[in-house]
Design a protein around this motif. Structure first.
Motif, PDB file in Angstrom:
ATOM      1  N   SER A 159      68.295  38.994  84.078  1.00 27.97           N
ATOM      2  CA  SER A 159      69.307  37.907  83.240  1.00 27.97           C
ATOM      3  C   SER A 159      68.877  36.823  82.806  1.00 27.97           C
ATOM      4  O   SER A 159      69.139  35.832  81.912  1.00 27.97           O
ATOM      5  N   TYR A 160      67.385  36.272  82.575  1.00 28.39           N
ATOM      6  CA  TYR A 160      66.700  35.736  82.262  1.00 28.39           C
ATOM      7  C   TYR A 160      65.695  35.773  81.235  1.00 28.39           C
ATOM      8  O   TYR A 160      64.486  36.502  82.247  1.00 28.39           O
ATOM      9  N   PRO A 161      65.625  35.468  80.116  1.00 25.67           N
ATOM     10  CA  PRO A 161      64.277  36.652  78.886  1.00 25.67           C
ATOM     11  C   PRO A 161      63.302  35.841  79.256  1.00 25.67           C
ATOM     12  O   PRO A 161      62.792  36.589  78.978  1.00 25.67           O
ATOM     13  N   ALA A 162      62.898  34.327  79.877  1.00 26.10           N
ATOM     14  CA  ALA A 162      62.027  33.677  80.222  1.00 26.10           C
ATOM     15  C   ALA A 162      61.069  35.086  81.644  1.00 26.10           C
ATOM     16  O   ALA A 162      60.033  35.184  81.264  1.00 26.10           O
ATOM     17  N   ASP A 163      62.469  35.576  81.860  1.00 23.43           N
ATOM     18  CA  ASP A 163      61.076  35.861  83.228  1.00 23.43           C
ATOM     19  C   ASP A 163      60.853  37.639  83.197  1.00 23.43           C
ATOM     20  O   ASP A 163      60.454  37.752  83.428  1.00 23.43           O
ATOM     21  N   PHE A 164      61.501  38.071  81.994  1.00 25.80           N
ATOM     22  CA  PHE A 164      61.866  39.221  81.323  1.00 25.80           C
ATOM     23  C   PHE A 164      60.088  39.597  80.939  1.00 25.80           C
ATOM     24  O   PHE A 164      60.243  40.565  80.716  1.00 25.80           O
ATOM     25  N   SER A 165      60.146  38.714  79.683  1.00 24.89           N
ATOM     26  CA  SER A 165      58.616  38.555  79.565  1.00 24.89           C
ATOM     27  C   SER A 165      57.413  38.613  79.916  1.00 24.89           C
ATOM     28  O   SER A 165      56.855  38.797  79.214  1.00 24.89           O
ATOM     29  N   ARG A 166      57.568  37.114  80.847  1.00 22.25           N
ATOM     30  CA  ARG A 166      57.134  37.560  82.276  1.00 22.25           C
ATOM     31  C   ARG A 166      56.169  38.859  82.997  1.00 22.25           C
ATOM     32  O   ARG A 166      55.355  39.051  82.836  1.00 22.25           O
ATOM     33  N   ALA A 167      57.429  39.386  82.907  1.00 18.73           N
ATOM     34  CA  ALA A 167      57.614  40.757  84.284  1.00 18.73           C
ATOM     35  C   ALA A 167      57.014  41.162  83.108  1.00 18.73           C
ATOM     36  O   ALA A 167      55.840  42.897  83.541  1.00 18.73           O
ATOM     37  N   PHE A 168      57.102  41.975  82.099  1.00 19.50           N
ATOM     38  CA  PHE A 168      56.688  43.052  80.952  1.00 19.50           C
ATOM     39  C   PHE A 168      55.511  42.359  80.336  1.00 19.50           C
ATOM     40  O   PHE A 168      54.182  43.674  80.425  1.00 19.50           O
ATOM     41  N   ARG A 169      54.999  41.700  80.031  1.00 16.04           N
ATOM     42  CA  ARG A 169      53.621  41.150  80.066  1.00 16.04           C
ATOM     43  C   ARG A 169      52.749  41.869  81.446  1.00 16.04           C
ATOM     44  O   ARG A 169      51.864  42.251  80.658  1.00 16.04           O
ATOM     45  N   ALA A 170      53.009  40.938  82.098  1.00 10.07           N
ATOM     46  CA  ALA A 170      52.329  41.574  83.250  1.00 10.07           C
ATOM     47  C   ALA A 170      52.149  43.178  83.660  1.00 10.07           C
ATOM     48  O   ALA A 170      51.132  43.556  83.875  1.00 10.07           O
ATOM     49  N   ALA A 171      52.907  43.536  83.061  1.00 10.34           N
ATOM     50  CA  ALA A 171      53.253  45.355  83.500  1.00 10.34           C
ATOM     51  C   ALA A 171      53.144  46.498  82.598  1.00 10.34           C
ATOM     52  O   ALA A 171      52.113  46.720  82.745  1.00 10.34           O
ATOM     53  N   TYR A 172      52.656  45.633  81.286  1.00 11.43           N
ATOM     54  CA  TYR A 172      52.020  46.388  80.561  1.00 11.43           C
ATOM     55  C   TYR A 172      50.578  45.839  79.466  1.00 11.43           C
ATOM     56  O   TYR A 172      50.546  47.045  78.266  1.00 11.43           O
ATOM     57  N   GLY A 173      50.945  44.362  79.667  1.00  9.44           N
ATOM     58  CA  GLY A 173      49.597  43.189  78.908  1.00  9.44           C
ATOM     59  C   GLY A 173      49.761  43.384  77.482  1.00  9.44           C
ATOM     60  O   GLY A 173      49.176  43.165  76.823  1.00  9.44           O
ATOM     61  N   ILE A 174      51.515  43.194  76.983  1.00 11.16           N
ATOM     62  CA  ILE A 174      51.711  42.703  75.978  1.00 11.16           C
ATOM     63  C   ILE A 174      53.754  42.162  76.126  1.00 11.16           C
ATOM     64  O   ILE A 174      53.695  42.424  76.497  1.00 11.16           O
ATOM     65  N   SER A 175      52.956  41.466  75.046  1.00 14.63           N
ATOM     66  CA  SER A 175      54.853  41.238  75.217  1.00 14.63           C
ATOM     67  C   SER A 175      56.153  41.632  74.947  1.00 14.63           C
ATOM     68  O   SER A 175      55.632  42.294  74.317  1.00 14.63           O
ATOM     69  N   PRO A 176      57.334  42.146  75.366  1.00 11.31           N
ATOM     70  CA  PRO A 176      58.149  42.286  74.723  1.00 11.31           C
ATOM     71  C   PRO A 176      58.626  42.758  73.067  1.00 11.31           C
ATOM     72  O   PRO A 176      58.251  44.168  72.323  1.00 11.31           O
ATOM     73  N   ARG A 177      58.059  41.051  72.621  1.00 10.65           N
ATOM     74  CA  ARG A 177      57.968  41.770  70.724  1.00 10.65           C
ATOM     75  C   ARG A 177      56.816  42.592  70.764  1.00 10.65           C
ATOM     76  O   ARG A 177      57.091  42.761  69.513  1.00 10.65           O
ATOM     77  N   ASP A 178      55.900  41.614  70.549  1.00 11.91           N
ATOM     78  CA  ASP A 178      54.711  43.029  70.107  1.00 11.91           C
ATOM     79  C   ASP A 178      54.644  43.940  70.127  1.00 11.91           C
ATOM     80  O   ASP A 178      54.101  44.816  69.367  1.00 11.91           O
ATOM     81  N   TYR A 179      55.221  44.593  71.550  1.00 16.79           N
ATOM     82  CA  TYR A 179      55.239  45.938  71.791  1.00 16.79           C
ATOM     83  C   TYR A 179      56.074  46.973  70.609  1.00 16.79           C
ATOM     84  O   TYR A 179      56.098  47.169  70.531  1.00 16.79           O
ATOM     85  N   ARG A 180      57.335  45.852  70.597  1.00 11.27           N
ATOM     86  CA  ARG A 180      58.593  46.624  69.651  1.00 11.27           C
ATOM     87  C   ARG A 180      57.851  46.908  68.409  1.00 11.27           C
ATOM     88  O   ARG A 180      57.815  48.109  68.184  1.00 11.27           O
ATOM     89  N   HIS A 181      57.051  45.506  68.700  1.00 15.26           N
ATOM     90  CA  HIS A 181      57.098  45.512  66.731  1.00 15.26           C
ATOM     91  C   HIS A 181      55.459  47.124  66.322  1.00 15.26           C
ATOM     92  O   HIS A 181      55.983  47.816  65.065  1.00 15.26           O
TER      93      HIS A 181
END
Length: 350
Positions: free
Chosen positions: A316-338
């Motif tokens: 529900s919260y973009p900031a929470d998602f970004s932190r969780a994604f970076r913690a899991a994959y070592g990269i931000s969602p934006r950079d991963y997509r790019h």
């Protein structure tokens, strides 16, 4: 392995390397006049001595894949319309007393056994046995080829009374709801891609298939009391995981709601996941992140904002998602997509 020895001239591929043990047969590798005999030999080895009849015997396009999963085998085959017979004479030649649970991915079929006749369409399950005569007619329908899938289980491994199991021979069982849907879904996913599995995974996967098959049959004849406690627990765990995966986008997906849906306490739910060294919430989060990761690599979704994808899978919260994604994959969602989409474009233009 006598049948396999006889098949070496038919270019059977038996994969024994790092991945799951898998035997593959393709009739297209052979001259047209040899294909039907090769298919018959392969099917005898992979299943049981059978008699085949087809209008396509002069040129029989067919494939067969066999996965060996410990005491349980699973095979899938594609072929034109075909009649399959198990006669008293063939039973006398060889009978290991096995049950087979089959379903179709393409085509339709009719099975006769124990004086019963049943017709089945795609994703409808049907049970039959090798120690009794049967007659199966499989029609490719509007397709060039029918595709069948079957699980083969030794009779001695099913903990249900024969009288109960016999009630289900040549009876239609749904593969679209409940435990039947779990079984069909698992089998379909396995045959679609075996690359993630190692040979050491085979016995565990065989146990999972046996548990689901046993639970399904017990449910159909109201014989749950015969199920071993381990089978009950493993089946419950699979049902819970499937329930969660179907509802990952729901904000109200919580341990308490999951436990209530399965008529168990939240403490029991937590114990089930602790056996896998996970918490319920951690597993839900990892599954949601994996769905988001997949969508971020999809070119068809390149214009969909990242926060929309995250919300679709329960963040529900973009900031929470970004932190969780970076913690899991070592990269931000934006950079991963790019990076993922850039690599996809490069591969497309090679």
């Amino acid at each position: 392995m006598l049948w396999f020895a006889a098949l070496t001239d038919y270019k059977v591929v038996r994969k024994l390397g790092e991945k799951m043990i898998e035997t593959v047969f393709r009739s297209e590798d052979l001259p047209a006049g040899e294909r039907f005999d090769a298919w018959r030999a392969m099917a005898h080895w992979a299943t049981a001595p059978l008699e085949f009849r087809s209008d396509h015997e002069e040129d029989f396009p067919a494939t067969l894949r066999l996965l060996e999963l410990g005491a349980v085998d699973m095979f899938t085959a594609s072929f034109p319309s075909l009649q399959i017979l198990r006669t008293p004479k063939l039973i006398k030649q060889s009978d290991a007393e096995q049950y087979k649970m089959g379903f179709l991915l393409r085509g339709n079929a009719r099975l006769s056994q124990m004086g019963r006749d049943v017709t089945v369409a795609t994703r409808e399950l049907v049970l039959y046995s090798t120690w009794r005569p049967f007659d199966i007619w499989i029609d490719s329908g509007r397709h060039d080829m029918a595709t069948t899938v079957a699980i083969r289980v030794p009779r001695a491994l099913l903990p249900l009374p024969s009288a109960a199991t016999d009630q289900l021979i040549a009876r239609r069982i749904s593969g679209r709801t409940g435990i039947g849907a779990l079984l069909v879904g698992l089998v379909t996913n396995m045959i679609a891609n075996t690359s993630p599995y190692q040979p050491s995974d085979a016995p565990r996967l065989g146990t999972v298939l046996l548990d689901l098959l046993t639970a399904l049959l017990a449910h159909e004849v109201d014989a749950d009391r015969f199920l071993p406690s381990d089978t009950r627990q493993r089946t419950l765990a699979l049902r819970i995981r499937s329930f969660i995966q179907q509802r990952l986008g729901e904000a109200q997906l919580t341990p308490s709601s999951i436990a209530a849906a399965h008529h168990i306490s939240t403490s029991q739910l937590h114990r089930i996941f602790q056996q896998q060294d996970l918490t319920v919430s951690a597993w839900i989060r990892s599954e949601r992140l994996e769905r988001c990761r997949h969508d971020l690599t999809d070119p068809a979704l390149h214009a969909t904002p990242i926060h929309v994808i995250a919300a679709r899978w329960g963040f529900s919260y973009p900031a929470d998602f970004s932190r969780a994604f970076r913690a899991a994959y070592g990269i931000s969602p934006r950079d991963y997509r790019h990076t993922a989409l850039h690599n996809t474009i490069d591969e497309t233009h090679r």
